[in-house]
Design an enzyme around this catalytic site. Structure first.
Site, PDB file in Angstrom:
ATOM      1  N   SER B  17      -2.304 -69.542 -15.073  1.00 32.38           N
ATOM      2  CA  SER B  17      -2.084 -70.180 -16.349  1.00 32.38           C
ATOM      3  C   SER B  17      -0.812 -70.729 -16.355  1.00 32.38           C
ATOM      4  O   SER B  17      -0.417 -71.730 -17.098  1.00 32.38           O
ATOM      5  CB  SER B  17      -1.831 -68.759 -17.147  1.00 32.38           C
ATOM      6  OG  SER B  17      -2.999 -68.270 -17.432  1.00 32.38           O
ATOM      7  N   HIS B  43       3.009 -68.949 -22.514  1.00 31.87           N
ATOM      8  CA  HIS B  43       2.005 -68.169 -21.848  1.00 31.87           C
ATOM      9  C   HIS B  43       1.452 -67.364 -23.189  1.00 31.87           C
ATOM     10  O   HIS B  43       0.122 -66.929 -23.175  1.00 31.87           O
ATOM     11  CB  HIS B  43       2.307 -67.746 -20.792  1.00 31.87           C
ATOM     12  CG  HIS B  43       1.281 -66.571 -20.069  1.00 31.87           C
ATOM     13  ND1 HIS B  43       1.609 -65.394 -20.056  1.00 31.87           N
ATOM     14  CD2 HIS B  43       0.315 -66.986 -19.500  1.00 31.87           C
ATOM     15  CE1 HIS B  43       0.762 -64.726 -19.568  1.00 31.87           C
ATOM     16  NE2 HIS B  43      -0.249 -65.656 -18.912  1.00 31.87           N
TER      17      HIS B  43
END
Lengths: 218, 218
Positions: B17, B43
């Site tokens: 990610s 995130h």
């Protein structure tokens, strides 16, 4: 102290916020049952993108309200303790609906490690077992982990769980869009925020909007 | 099941990610100490707007790390139980830092009602009293209520509190922008998301990014 504060009484802040949201949506129309859910998500995020991304199966709101009104027969399962902490406790208690989050359970951590799954995946398996053992119906509320949504869809395919509702608003970059698409293709009532965005606060906001609908009926 | 899932091992999802976030930021440079905080907020939200809105006083990260390393002398005060639930417990426990949220305390509700304040405002006053009585330093983490930020700024003006850090990321439509501007004009280390956006998850993400910095040093 360059900027003047708008003078709003404490009890009026939420009402004023929804007024601003409605103004900025400029007469945009939503399904009556869905409107206050969408607006509460915008209220929680200050992000008007949700006006475009919030997606409901045709029966979602009806199924959600029925399940919540069914009180003690219904359990909400979340994928974060944050969402659990964010659901309006008094409304839940009035209905007798319990909320569980299995993410921090040692047996979930153990299963996840042994089987190479995420804890979110293993915690949804635990929820399916709980539902089988207790006969309770489950509202899944996924605000964080796409793998939780993937677990739910897989468990449905296997006939292991028939959710009353899936709230699918995980956030992130790896398989988030795909997991949401899978839930929307499954035969289940769903409320999904398409795309990458979502989160534990969004998941809680959706549940609270549903709970406040019921509170306001009384 | 139209969409293929990206195959990523459970332990690799977060790393992947952050890789995607870095790619999509296209070489954009941040202050070294601030970079992982900004990326962790992205995130948590999948919202790249935070790359532009996250604002730090020059000393903020240094002061935050010092206060957290000071362990038992430091208390984090949040304005939601969601943020409290979202802070990484193991990292906190290693340092001995406590987290308090006074929002649901009956005395806070009582004071708020009697004095016509929001509970958020009254809970920050309670935090200032706690700091005075215990001599502990406070990291304030405001992810929801702008009135909490306004309370902190007013208490600073009165000399009632000298925060080690103010995380100012409330979300919403009434006095949110203004409250953030006031904190940024005050003489206090701050981490603020300018504009309307923020939230309990953003507040937790900032604290976790700071905690992980310390974890990684060990």
């Amino acid at each position: 102290m360059s900027m003047e504060l708008e003078q709003v009484l404490p009890g009026e802040i939420e009402r004023r916020s929804f007024e601003i949201i409605t103004e900025e949506l400029k007469g945009r129309r939503f399904d009556v049952g869905q409107e206050d859910i969408i607006k509460r998500v915008i209220h929680t995020t200050a992000d008007f993108e949700y006006a475009d991304t919030m997606t409901f199966s045709p029966d979602a709101v009806k199924c959600a309200l029925e399940a919540l009104r069914d009180g003690g027969n219904t359990v909400i399962v979340t994928d974060t303790n944050m969402t659990k902490a964010g659901i309006h406790r008094t409304s839940l208690e009035k209905l007798g609906v319990e909320v569980h989050c299995y993410m921090a359970d040692p047996d979930v951590a153990k299963t996840a490690k042994e089987q190479g799954l995420t804890r979110a995946y293993a915690s949804m398996e635990k929820a399916a077992r709980m539902a089988k053992e207790t006969g309770k119906q489950v509202i899944f509320s996924v605000g964080n982990a796409p793998t939780a949504l993937i677990a739910i869809e897989t468990l449905m395919q296997k006939g292991e769980i028939y959710p009353a509702l899936v709230i699918g608003v995980p956030v992130g970059f790896v398989n988030v869009v795909e997991a949401k698409e899978r839930i929307m293709a499954a035969k289940v009532p769903y409320i999904v925020a398409k795309g990458r965005k979502g989160g534990s606060t969004v998941a809680a906001a959706i549940l609270n909007a549903l709970l406040y609908k019921i509170d306001n009926e009384r």
